[in-house]
Structures are given as structure tokens and as C-alpha cells.
Design an enzyme around this catalytic site. Sequence first.
Site, PDB file in Angstrom:
ATOM      1  CB  SER A  29     -20.050 -23.132 -25.456  1.00  0.00           C
ATOM      2  OG  SER A  29     -19.262 -21.962 -25.334  1.00  0.00           O
ATOM      3  CE  LYS A  96     -21.088 -19.124 -27.845  1.00  0.00           C
ATOM      4  NZ  LYS A  96     -21.265 -20.369 -27.093  1.00  0.00           N
TER       5      LYS A  96
END
Length: 199
Positions: A29, A96
Site C-alpha cells: 500500500s 500511511k
Amino acid sequence: MFSAVLLAVLVTGLVRGFLVDVYFIPSASMEPLLTEGDRVLVTKLADPDIRRGDVVVFDGRGSFDPITDPRSLPERVLAAAGQWLGLAGNDTTYVKRVIGVGGDRVVCCTADGSLTVDGDALDEPYLHPGDAASTTRFDVVVPEGRLWLLGDHRSASSDSRSLLGAPGGGFVAEDRIIGRAFQLVWPLDRSGPIDRRSD
């Protein structure tokens, strides 16, 4: 000999508990910056200055994941040992990038496909080649004390966009941030600092 080993384990535990820890990257990701199997160093020193563009590690329980853990005690102990040794990821810990901080209005997307923060198009050179800034439309105002977080590999990331309709709206509380990733340490041929952006 035993006391030296015990002391080394104790010192390592204290350093990793309060200063710097190593985290295993479990998914794609955050490509191309971080790939599956990478290890990063994360500073745990108090740093209230979380900025747009920072790469952060956070505890997703209560926002990205439910609080309960269905695994048995032996499974949790084995998983914790693997995480402590940097050999495995954590099912409730995520990495993230900070896109919006408290008070920001983050919108997808402009006519040319860019995200905007407070009306200004966001320059995102870290995006995975070929990815759009987002294929999910959104218009959010980040509450104070919370963050809007996205992966760099937007087409392969479950992030704040995935929870738009859920309780909490995909925002992550600042007090769930474990630390800021500042150094890629493994693999050695790609090791180097993870720079902070000035956005």
C-alpha cells in the site's frame, strides 16, 4: 553471560518501547517508497508537529480495525514475538501518509485529477506510477486532533477513503499515532532516510 544477555534484551526493549522501533511493512500500500517485507525505523519521541506528507505508523484499532482480537493467547504471543523481532507485521498497525491534519478540507478531485487541501492542488510525486490520486470522490473536513491518511499506492491501499461511511468517517485520532517513519533500514540496497515533506 546470562546477565549480559538479559541486560541487552532489557536495553533493547526500553529503546524500542520509548525511543525508536522497527516496523515490518506487510503490504504494497505504500509503494513505491515502501514495499512488502521492508523494515523501517519509527521515532517514538514526542513529536506534536505531525505534518502533511509525513509517513506515520499508527494503531488502527477503533478506526481501521475493531478493538477485539479473535486469536487465541498462544497465537497472539507468537505474533507479538514475530513483530518484536521485525519478522512479521501487525494486523492492527498500519503505515500511511498524512494528507490532511485538523482543520484541513481535503477534496477529490480537481478537473486534472489532483487532490486539494484547503483549495490548493496537492503535489504528490510519491504516488505509485499509473495510480490516480483517488478513484473515490470525497470532500471531508478533518476534525481537530484527527488525521486523514492515504497510502501512496492508492489502487492497492485500504485507507481513510475506505471508511467514509463508517463510524469515525475514516479519520484517525492523533493519539493513535505510534510514531513517524524516518529511515528505511531493510533491504540494505535501498536503505536511506524517509524525508519529511514541506507540504
